[in-house]
Design a protein around this motif. Structure first.
Motif, mmCIF file in Angstrom:
data_model
loop_
_atom_site.group_PDB
_atom_site.id
_atom_site.type_symbol
_atom_site.label_atom_id
_atom_site.label_comp_id
_atom_site.label_asym_id
_atom_site.label_seq_id
_atom_site.Cartn_x
_atom_site.Cartn_y
_atom_site.Cartn_z
ATOM 1 N N MET A 1 0.829 -1.203 0.000
ATOM 2 C CA MET A 1 0.000 0.000 0.000
ATOM 3 C C MET A 1 0.869 1.261 0.000
ATOM 4 O O MET A 1 0.544 2.256 -0.650
ATOM 5 C CB MET A 1 -0.907 -0.003 1.228
ATOM 6 N N LEU A 2 1.989 1.210 0.709
ATOM 7 C CA LEU A 2 2.890 2.370 0.755
ATOM 8 C C LEU A 2 3.348 2.741 -0.647
ATOM 9 O O LEU A 2 3.389 3.923 -1.005
ATOM 10 C CB LEU A 2 4.088 2.059 1.648
ATOM 11 N N ARG A 3 3.692 1.747 -1.444
ATOM 12 C CA ARG A 3 4.171 2.005 -2.801
ATOM 13 C C ARG A 3 3.096 2.663 -3.659
ATOM 14 O O ARG A 3 3.410 3.437 -4.570
ATOM 15 C CB ARG A 3 4.609 0.689 -3.438
ATOM 16 N N SER A 4 1.824 2.398 -3.357
ATOM 17 C CA SER A 4 0.747 2.959 -4.174
ATOM 18 C C SER A 4 0.350 4.373 -3.741
ATOM 19 O O SER A 4 -0.266 5.100 -4.523
ATOM 20 C CB SER A 4 -0.485 2.044 -4.131
ATOM 21 N N VAL A 5 0.697 4.774 -2.506
ATOM 22 C CA VAL A 5 0.288 6.108 -2.042
ATOM 23 C C VAL A 5 1.444 7.096 -2.006
ATOM 24 O O VAL A 5 1.227 8.281 -1.727
ATOM 25 C CB VAL A 5 -0.369 6.019 -0.644
ATOM 26 N N VAL A 6 2.668 6.616 -2.289
ATOM 27 C CA VAL A 6 3.845 7.490 -2.272
ATOM 28 C C VAL A 6 4.558 7.377 -3.617
ATOM 29 O O VAL A 6 4.844 6.272 -4.075
ATOM 30 C CB VAL A 6 4.806 7.086 -1.129
ATOM 31 N N PRO A 7 4.867 8.493 -4.299
ATOM 32 C CA PRO A 7 5.579 8.429 -5.578
ATOM 33 C C PRO A 7 7.012 7.933 -5.377
ATOM 34 O O PRO A 7 7.568 8.033 -4.280
ATOM 35 C CB PRO A 7 5.550 9.880 -6.073
ATOM 36 N N PRO A 8 7.638 7.399 -6.446
ATOM 37 C CA PRO A 8 8.978 6.807 -6.319
ATOM 38 C C PRO A 8 10.006 7.739 -5.698
ATOM 39 O O PRO A 8 10.823 7.316 -4.874
ATOM 40 C CB PRO A 8 9.345 6.457 -7.766
ATOM 41 N N GLU A 9 9.980 9.030 -6.049
ATOM 42 C CA GLU A 9 11.000 9.944 -5.546
ATOM 43 C C GLU A 9 10.846 10.244 -4.047
ATOM 44 O O GLU A 9 11.732 10.834 -3.435
ATOM 45 C CB GLU A 9 10.989 11.254 -6.336
ATOM 46 N N GLN A 10 9.716 9.831 -3.451
ATOM 47 C CA GLN A 10 9.512 10.039 -2.021
ATOM 48 C C GLN A 10 9.620 8.748 -1.212
ATOM 49 O O GLN A 10 9.421 8.765 0.006
ATOM 50 C CB GLN A 10 8.139 10.669 -1.765
ATOM 51 N N LEU A 11 9.926 7.638 -1.875
ATOM 52 C CA LEU A 11 9.978 6.359 -1.163
ATOM 53 C C LEU A 11 11.040 6.347 -0.075
ATOM 54 O O LEU A 11 10.821 5.829 1.026
ATOM 55 C CB LEU A 11 10.224 5.215 -2.155
#
Length: 446
Positions: A128-138
């Protein structure tokens, strides 16, 4: 070019963070109270060891099926069901305590049921984290999560012990309430719609895939999909080896140091300082991780931490003075989170969305099996050789791991999320045996 919403204003991320924080805090409070309860009930340390052993086995056995569930069912619903079941189990346990019907059998049964119902929660939350946060903010998101976990590991046992002192029932009641609060946060989540799995290949290829599926039932394919993805992906293979060996060695180092500083001539304060400095170092390291990840490429950061750890651990054998040990523990604790966060963010970016649950579960399987052996190895080596000799051996293992990391092709392929141009990972294709970048699975999976 539009900038992503800051994490502090990302509603879905804040709700997901809160759900994890609440459930983890409750679990930590109950975990520190559990040995006190078992000891008051049976007076046997062996019985508490049995409870922990059963829970560890359950988490390993339930890992792969949990990953399949996370990929096949709506992840938000999975998290809600997990929280609901865990709240119910904790509530039943509280009732048993109030009515004086607690037994070792009940404690083990509750541990088994809690382990099974908890197994899908972590992979679902990670996906779920990957779907609510864009790659540059991971990287920043994982750093915030790491800081949260470090703070809870420090505060949770203190909260649990304080509650147990008031009433043995309170930590478990707080655990039940924490799951309900977590469920409320998950219920308020509004994640974006999940992307559809990759499109089917031409009819001829589909027929070949159907023949293979007939010989290899779907449920077996689902259970092994994550393992096959990790095997086919050089970077994921590297993260598996790194996390397994690093966790094994560091868990052994911690037990060795505790043995040294809890022996004759030492005070209980020494052991407390070791745990406190390690936890505080992890918390500070998680706070510094985003800055370090901006300054260094992921590969250079992982290598810097790996080599520094390989130097610091053998140095602990040079002197058993508590100030020397605390200094070295602080150094390794502060730097380690940055590398862990870089690897975790890169792995989340590498795994396709429809495989997140299965690959995450597969990646956690070997470390979950090997890490508990670290303290056992530390005990055997300390008894038969000496603590300095054990530290040198574990330092040697970390030196070999640092050499492996330096030469690893998988680590060279780690995605650099500082570059916005780094797009989503390539979709796996049917019949592929692994691409040059190692981002494919052997066959199409849905």
């Amino acid at each position: 070019m539009s900038h992503p919403v800051p994490l502090s204003k990302n509603r879905n991320f804040r709700l997901l963070w809160s759900a994890n924080a609440l459930s983890t805090l409750g679990s930590q409070a109950a975990f520190i109270a559990l040995p006190l309860l078992v000891l008051s009930l049976t007076g046997s340390v062996t019985d508490f060891g049995l409870v922990l052993f059963v829970e560890s086995v359950v988490s390993v056995v339930a890992g792969l099926p949990a990953g399949v569930l996370v990929d096949r069912v709506d992840r938000r619903k999975v998290m809600l069901v997990c929280d609901g079941l865990r709240a119910l189990i904790s509530a039943v346990f509280v009732v048993a305590m109030v009515t004086d019907r607690v037994s070792l059998t009940l404690i083990i049964a509750a541990g088994v049921l809690t382990g099974v119902s908890s197994s899908p929660f972590g992979p679902a939350a990670g996906a779920m984290l990957r779907s609510v946060v864009p790659p540059e903010q991971l990287v920043s998101a994982y750093a915030v999560n790491q800081a949260r976990n470090s703070a809870i590991v420090l505060a949770g046992p203190l909260v649990g012990a304080a509650l147990y002192g008031v009433s043995p029932t309170l930590p478990f009641l707080v655990d039940a309430v924490s799951y309900l609060a977590s469920a409320a946060c998950v219920l308020a989540l509004r994640p974006p719609e999940r992307p559809r799995p990759p499109a089917d290949r031409p009819a001829a290829d589909r027929k070949a895939a159907d023949r293979k599926a007939a010989a290899f039932p779907q449920w077996r394919r689902d259970l092994t999909t994550g393992l096959r993805f990790v095997r086919a992906n050089p970077f994921m293979r590297y993260t598996l080896v790194n996390s397994t060996l690093m966790n094994f060695a560091m868990s052994a180092v911690v037990v060795t140091l505790i043995a040294v500083h809890s022996g004759a001539g030492s005070t209980p304060m020494s052991t407390g300082l070791l745990v406190a400095v390690s936890g505080a170092g992890n918390l500070l390291g998680a706070t510094l991780a985003p800055r370090l990840n901006r300054l260094l490429s992921p590969r250079r950061l992982v290598l810097a931490v790996g080599w520094s750890t390989a130097v610091l651990v053998p140095a602990m054998a040079a002197d058993d003075a508590i100030w020397w040990t605390l200094l070295l523990i602080a150094g390794s604790s502060v730097t380690a989170p940055a590398a862990n966060i870089a690897l975790a963010a890169a792995a989340a970016h590498t795994i396709p969305d429809h495989l997140q649950g299965r690959v995450r579960s597969a990646s956690a399987l070997l470390p979950a099996m090997v890490t508990p052996l670290g303290p056992v190895a530390a005990g055997l080596l300390t008894d038969r050789l000496s603590a300095p000799a054990a530290l040198l051996l574990f330092g040697g293992m970390l030196f070999v791991l640092a050499c492996f990391s330096t030469l690893s092709r998988g680590l060279r392929l780690i995605p650099d999320l500082r570059r916005p141009a780094a797009g989503p990972p390539a979709a796996p294709a049917e019949g592929a045996s692994g691409s040059a970048a190692g981002d494919r699975v052997p066959e199409q999976v849905r």
